[in-house]
Write a protein that holds these residues in place. Sequence first.
Motif, PDB file in Angstrom:
ATOM      1  N   GLU A   1      -3.784  -3.068   2.426  1.00 53.27           N
ATOM      2  CA  GLU A   1      -4.186  -3.224   1.036  1.00 53.27           C
ATOM      3  C   GLU A   1      -3.724  -2.070   0.156  1.00 53.27           C
ATOM      4  O   GLU A   1      -3.414  -2.272  -1.023  1.00 53.27           O
ATOM      5  N   ASP A   2      -3.675  -0.863   0.696  1.00 59.51           N
ATOM      6  CA  ASP A   2      -3.172   0.242  -0.116  1.00 59.51           C
ATOM      7  C   ASP A   2      -1.687   0.053  -0.417  1.00 59.51           C
ATOM      8  O   ASP A   2      -1.223   0.349  -1.527  1.00 59.51           O
ATOM      9  N   ALA A   3      -0.945  -0.487   0.550  1.00 62.60           N
ATOM     10  CA  ALA A   3       0.488  -0.731   0.350  1.00 62.60           C
ATOM     11  C   ALA A   3       0.715  -1.773  -0.736  1.00 62.60           C
ATOM     12  O   ALA A   3       1.564  -1.599  -1.618  1.00 62.60           O
TER      13      ALA A   3
ATOM     14  N   VAL B   1       1.968 -10.892  -4.209  1.00 60.76           N
ATOM     15  CA  VAL B   1       3.359 -11.106  -3.807  1.00 60.76           C
ATOM     16  C   VAL B   1       3.761 -10.060  -2.768  1.00 60.76           C
ATOM     17  O   VAL B   1       4.521 -10.345  -1.840  1.00 60.76           O
ATOM     18  N   GLY B   2       3.224  -8.850  -2.908  1.00 56.53           N
ATOM     19  CA  GLY B   2       3.479  -7.816  -1.909  1.00 56.53           C
ATOM     20  C   GLY B   2       3.056  -8.261  -0.515  1.00 56.53           C
ATOM     21  O   GLY B   2       3.734  -7.984   0.475  1.00 56.53           O
ATOM     22  N   HIS B   3       1.937  -8.983  -0.438  1.00 58.32           N
ATOM     23  CA  HIS B   3       1.511  -9.547   0.846  1.00 58.32           C
ATOM     24  C   HIS B   3       2.538 -10.568   1.342  1.00 58.32           C
ATOM     25  O   HIS B   3       2.845 -10.619   2.539  1.00 58.32           O
TER      26      HIS B   3
ATOM     27  N   GLN C   1       5.287  -0.704  10.598  1.00 55.93           N
ATOM     28  CA  GLN C   1       5.289   0.683  10.122  1.00 55.93           C
ATOM     29  C   GLN C   1       4.617   0.750   8.750  1.00 55.93           C
ATOM     30  O   GLN C   1       4.773  -0.146   7.919  1.00 55.93           O
ATOM     31  N   PRO C   2       3.867   1.813   8.476  1.00 55.30           N
ATOM     32  CA  PRO C   2       3.214   1.932   7.161  1.00 55.30           C
ATOM     33  C   PRO C   2       4.234   2.135   6.055  1.00 55.30           C
ATOM     34  O   PRO C   2       5.362   2.573   6.311  1.00 55.30           O
ATOM     35  N   ILE C   3       3.847   1.843   4.834  1.00 54.83           N
ATOM     36  CA  ILE C   3       4.770   1.951   3.708  1.00 54.83           C
ATOM     37  C   ILE C   3       5.176   3.410   3.468  1.00 54.83           C
ATOM     38  O   ILE C   3       6.234   3.676   2.895  1.00 54.83           O
TER      39      ILE C   3
ATOM     40  N   GLY D   1      -3.413   8.159  -2.959  1.00 54.78           N
ATOM     41  CA  GLY D   1      -2.508   9.081  -2.289  1.00 54.78           C
ATOM     42  C   GLY D   1      -1.062   8.642  -2.376  1.00 54.78           C
ATOM     43  O   GLY D   1      -0.150   9.468  -2.547  1.00 54.78           O
ATOM     44  N   LEU D   2      -0.830   7.339  -2.264  1.00 52.99           N
ATOM     45  CA  LEU D   2       0.532   6.809  -2.371  1.00 52.99           C
ATOM     46  C   LEU D   2       1.095   7.048  -3.767  1.00 52.99           C
ATOM     47  O   LEU D   2       2.250   7.449  -3.930  1.00 52.99           O
ATOM     48  N   LEU D   3       0.277   6.795  -4.780  1.00 52.02           N
ATOM     49  CA  LEU D   3       0.722   6.965  -6.167  1.00 52.02           C
ATOM     50  C   LEU D   3       1.068   8.421  -6.459  1.00 52.02           C
ATOM     51  O   LEU D   3       2.117   8.717  -7.049  1.00 52.02           O
TER      52      LEU D   3
END
Length: 355
Positions: A243-245, A234-236, A113-115, A344-346
Amino acid sequence: MGQKIKTIIAIALPLQIILVKWVGSYPEFIEKYYSNALYPGISWFLRTLFGWVPFSIGDLFYLALFILAGRYIYIYRKSIKKKPLLFLKDIVVVLSITYFAFHLLWGMNYYRQPITWKLGIEKEYSNDELVTFTQYLAERSNHYQAKITRDSIDPVKIPYSKKEIFKKTKDGYALLKESYPSFEYKKPSLKSSLFSLPLTYMGYGGYLNPFSNEAQVNGITPLYRLPTVSGHEVGHQLGYSAEDATNFIGFLVTVRNEDVYFKYTAYSHALAYCLSDLSRKDDIKFQEIVEQLNPGVKKNFKEVSEFWKQYENPLEPVFKSIFNTFLKANNQQEGIKSYNSVVGLLINYHDKYTF
């Protein structure tokens, strides 16, 4: 390995591809049974196994494979010419094994699922929202630059070593887990890549080795950028492939850090993404906000820009094109442009939670 076994493994490659795409069409299933069940155990095991080693085991593994492949081709060059189809089968066998290991150890996270689903936010935003948010980031960047240097002229110089930055990144994740328990970072494995120079010529700030679960950071990147790059890699490791996540996670863990230098790098890095986006959509507002920036902030931007310029080469677009194709083949339809989707996430996260 006998030819019959090789044939079976080779035939398994297209079947694996079909299976991955089919299972990957059910993100809820991947999220529940792989990303939140199987993968955490795999990543914990690999980081326990390799994380304590001060250098990159994964990089040495790649180097060894490269040498062995070259040695194999050299020794068997005559038989390869005589029986090219058998050599082609050997290549497919290697690809089949690699494909299986990649998706088992990390790659299925591309289909989770996307972030946005996890955080309950959207990615869409208006031009007015972009302008307002970019102005906010410019103000925050100016504030922390002046606070650190005690003037508006000097660029911020990170006073830490790479080792200290890695430690502070781990500390940042310890703080972030208080709000988001799923971002808990157990058994850290964050290292400077042995291939930092080649990575720079390729235009990359780091990468995750999916076979050793080591977060590899480009060690010659300006220290000013390392906090957010470290948080990104670390997120990976935590199972976020998009990559946006991971750009967003890298920002969030860095801006939440108690260290003032980390806060500055977070705000200014996010500002760079937003300014880039704004320059394409509203050049007048872009110029207005750039003029508002402290000279010290501009100097930090210039430092990063000049760093990458000195390593520009004709092959860099080729590497970027290959990576773009890789991302699209792994459920990231925007390809390399997905890095910029962090804007967009920010914006939407800030509208909902503020930071």
